[in-house]
Design a protein around this motif. Sequence first.
Motif, PDB file in Angstrom:
ATOM      1  N   TYR A 146       4.189  13.660   1.816  1.00  0.00           N
ATOM      2  CA  TYR A 146       4.996  13.522   3.052  1.00  0.00           C
ATOM      3  C   TYR A 146       3.783  12.815   3.696  1.00  0.00           C
ATOM      4  N   GLY A 147       2.576  13.662   4.595  1.00  0.00           N
ATOM      5  CA  GLY A 147       2.090  13.289   5.492  1.00  0.00           C
ATOM      6  C   GLY A 147       1.222  12.367   5.233  1.00  0.00           C
ATOM      7  N   LEU A 148       1.346  12.473   3.981  1.00  0.00           N
ATOM      8  CA  LEU A 148       0.032  11.291   3.168  1.00  0.00           C
ATOM      9  C   LEU A 148       0.412  10.150   3.130  1.00  0.00           C
ATOM     10  N   VAL A 149       1.776  10.078   2.124  1.00  0.00           N
ATOM     11  CA  VAL A 149       2.822   8.831   1.875  1.00  0.00           C
ATOM     12  C   VAL A 149       2.697   8.358   3.478  1.00  0.00           C
ATOM     13  N   PHE A 157       1.563  -0.892  -0.279  1.00  0.00           N
ATOM     14  CA  PHE A 157       0.221   0.172   0.028  1.00  0.00           C
ATOM     15  C   PHE A 157       0.964   0.618   0.013  1.00  0.00           C
ATOM     16  N   GLY A 158       1.964   1.291   0.714  1.00  0.00           N
ATOM     17  CA  GLY A 158       2.406   2.223   0.914  1.00  0.00           C
ATOM     18  C   GLY A 158       3.769   3.066  -0.907  1.00  0.00           C
ATOM     19  N   GLY A 159       3.990   1.609  -1.251  1.00  0.00           N
ATOM     20  CA  GLY A 159       4.247   2.339  -2.426  1.00  0.00           C
ATOM     21  C   GLY A 159       3.433   2.140  -3.539  1.00  0.00           C
ATOM     22  N   LEU A 160       2.698   1.585  -3.493  1.00  0.00           N
ATOM     23  CA  LEU A 160       1.014   2.260  -4.591  1.00  0.00           C
ATOM     24  C   LEU A 160       0.946   3.230  -4.453  1.00  0.00           C
ATOM     25  N   MET A 161       0.330   3.724  -2.806  1.00  0.00           N
ATOM     26  CA  MET A 161       0.835   5.123  -2.344  1.00  0.00           C
ATOM     27  C   MET A 161       2.042   6.645  -3.624  1.00  0.00           C
ATOM     28  N   VAL A 162       3.409   6.112  -3.288  1.00  0.00           N
ATOM     29  CA  VAL A 162       4.128   6.293  -3.279  1.00  0.00           C
ATOM     30  C   VAL A 162       3.639   7.048  -5.104  1.00  0.00           C
ATOM     31  N   ILE A 163       3.635   6.069  -5.843  1.00  0.00           N
ATOM     32  CA  ILE A 163       3.606   6.172  -7.158  1.00  0.00           C
ATOM     33  C   ILE A 163       2.542   6.914  -8.247  1.00  0.00           C
ATOM     34  N   TRP A 164       1.046   6.402  -6.695  1.00  0.00           N
ATOM     35  CA  TRP A 164       0.272   7.310  -7.099  1.00  0.00           C
ATOM     36  C   TRP A 164       0.462   9.072  -6.474  1.00  0.00           C
ATOM     37  N   VAL A 165       0.842   9.388  -5.729  1.00  0.00           N
ATOM     38  CA  VAL A 165       1.105  10.869  -5.663  1.00  0.00           C
ATOM     39  C   VAL A 165       2.024  11.622  -6.143  1.00  0.00           C
ATOM     40  N   TYR A 166       3.593  10.734  -6.184  1.00  0.00           N
ATOM     41  CA  TYR A 166       4.464  11.221  -6.614  1.00  0.00           C
ATOM     42  C   TYR A 166       5.134  11.279  -8.453  1.00  0.00           C
ATOM     43  N   LEU A 167       4.746   9.329  -8.503  1.00  0.00           N
ATOM     44  CA  LEU A 167       4.647   9.022 -10.336  1.00  0.00           C
ATOM     45  C   LEU A 167       3.463   9.802 -11.060  1.00  0.00           C
ATOM     46  N   ASP A 210       1.648  12.518 -10.185  1.00  0.00           N
ATOM     47  CA  ASP A 210       0.802  13.338  -9.726  1.00  0.00           C
ATOM     48  C   ASP A 210      -0.747  13.794  -9.599  1.00  0.00           C
ATOM     49  N   ALA A 211      -0.913  12.435  -8.343  1.00  0.00           N
ATOM     50  CA  ALA A 211      -2.563  12.957  -8.435  1.00  0.00           C
ATOM     51  C   ALA A 211      -2.895  13.489  -7.667  1.00  0.00           C
ATOM     52  N   PHE A 212      -1.976  14.937  -6.685  1.00  0.00           N
ATOM     53  CA  PHE A 212      -2.008  16.014  -6.224  1.00  0.00           C
ATOM     54  C   PHE A 212      -1.450  17.521  -6.669  1.00  0.00           C
ATOM     55  N   PRO A 213      -1.426  17.607  -7.671  1.00  0.00           N
ATOM     56  CA  PRO A 213      -0.372  19.010  -7.926  1.00  0.00           C
ATOM     57  C   PRO A 213      -0.914  20.187  -7.350  1.00  0.00           C
ATOM     58  N   ASP A 214      -2.110  20.525  -6.736  1.00  0.00           N
ATOM     59  CA  ASP A 214      -1.947  21.834  -6.362  1.00  0.00           C
ATOM     60  C   ASP A 214      -1.550  21.279  -4.307  1.00  0.00           C
ATOM     61  N   TRP A 215      -1.270  19.925  -3.972  1.00  0.00           N
ATOM     62  CA  TRP A 215      -0.809  19.625  -2.374  1.00  0.00           C
ATOM     63  C   TRP A 215       0.672  20.304  -2.431  1.00  0.00           C
ATOM     64  N   GLY A 216       1.076  20.514  -1.397  1.00  0.00           N
ATOM     65  CA  GLY A 216       2.587  20.448  -1.197  1.00  0.00           C
ATOM     66  C   GLY A 216       3.205  19.710  -0.812  1.00  0.00           C
TER      67      GLY A 216
END
Length: 327
Positions: free
Chosen positions: A146-149, A123-133, A135-141
């Motif tokens: 980092y808090g979500l992951v 789940f952590g790997g999937l969240m890293v791919i979703w958030v960073y690779l 770019d699921a939340f482009p408006d987030w800082g």
Amino acid sequence: MPMFFGLDLLMLATLLPALGAALLIGSYATRAWRDPMTRRVRALNDRREQLKAGITASTAKRRTKLVHQSNAADRVRALLSSLRVLQDEQVKEAQRKLIQAGIRNKEWAVAVIFGRLVLPIVFGGLMVIWVYLLDAFPDWGALKRYGLVAGTFVLAYKAPDIFLKNKITKRTDAIRKGLPDALDLLVICAEAGLTVDAAFHRVSRELGKAYAELGEEFALTAIELGFLTDRRQAFENLANRVDLDAVRGVVTTMIQTEKYGTPLASALRVLSAEFRHERMMRAEEKAARLPAIMTVPLIMFILPVLFIVILGPAACSLNDSFINAKP
């Protein structure tokens, strides 16, 4: 008189019922004169063969299932041992929690430890791919990402423990509700002259429908009392299986009764009264918290509707009077 195939209809109507009755009596007599034991023996043999085939098939399926489960558990255990993450204290602690949750299979302890290792990676790997690779939340800082992951990693690691804790809490609450009634039945059985083994067995049978968890624990304790050489170990096993201070008190009382020969009925009666008093105190505590809990729904849902119902007609009247007062 009308004729049918050369026979009088009245005679034909008389002969046909007589012939039917004769055939019925003959068939009944033939069945009655048969040996009933032959049919019963044949039926018993057929049932025995069916049961034997079913037992053989179920045993083979159970054996195959156990072999597959043991092979899978051995593979997981070997993997965790090679990674040096499988420790005896962790396995014992996981087994204790599983037993308190009502899961008797100790092999699931390895699955719990394996889940702590695998779930964060998945789940952590999937969240890293979703958030960073992706770019699921482009408006987030960067801090929010980092808090979500990090929260996903922590929650995935704690998921098996949260699941077990939830099951333990529900099981403990169910046992706590039925414990005073169980002690009353134990008092009745003790005063009736039953032994401790028979009393536990009787109480488990009587409470099995109302409180299934407590009946299961008492039944297992009755079995252990009959088979273990050390009866104290059976009571200690009950205290280990149930994470409840009241059960530990009952176990201590039973051990002292077995050791010193003190009257069992009087001690259990005192404990039952104490537990009933505690249950009443918990109910009164919940009733005392009810006004504070109802404050928020009262303010958000009830008072606005009440103001609308009371002040609505007056507001409409004032609006009509202002409209009519205009020139």
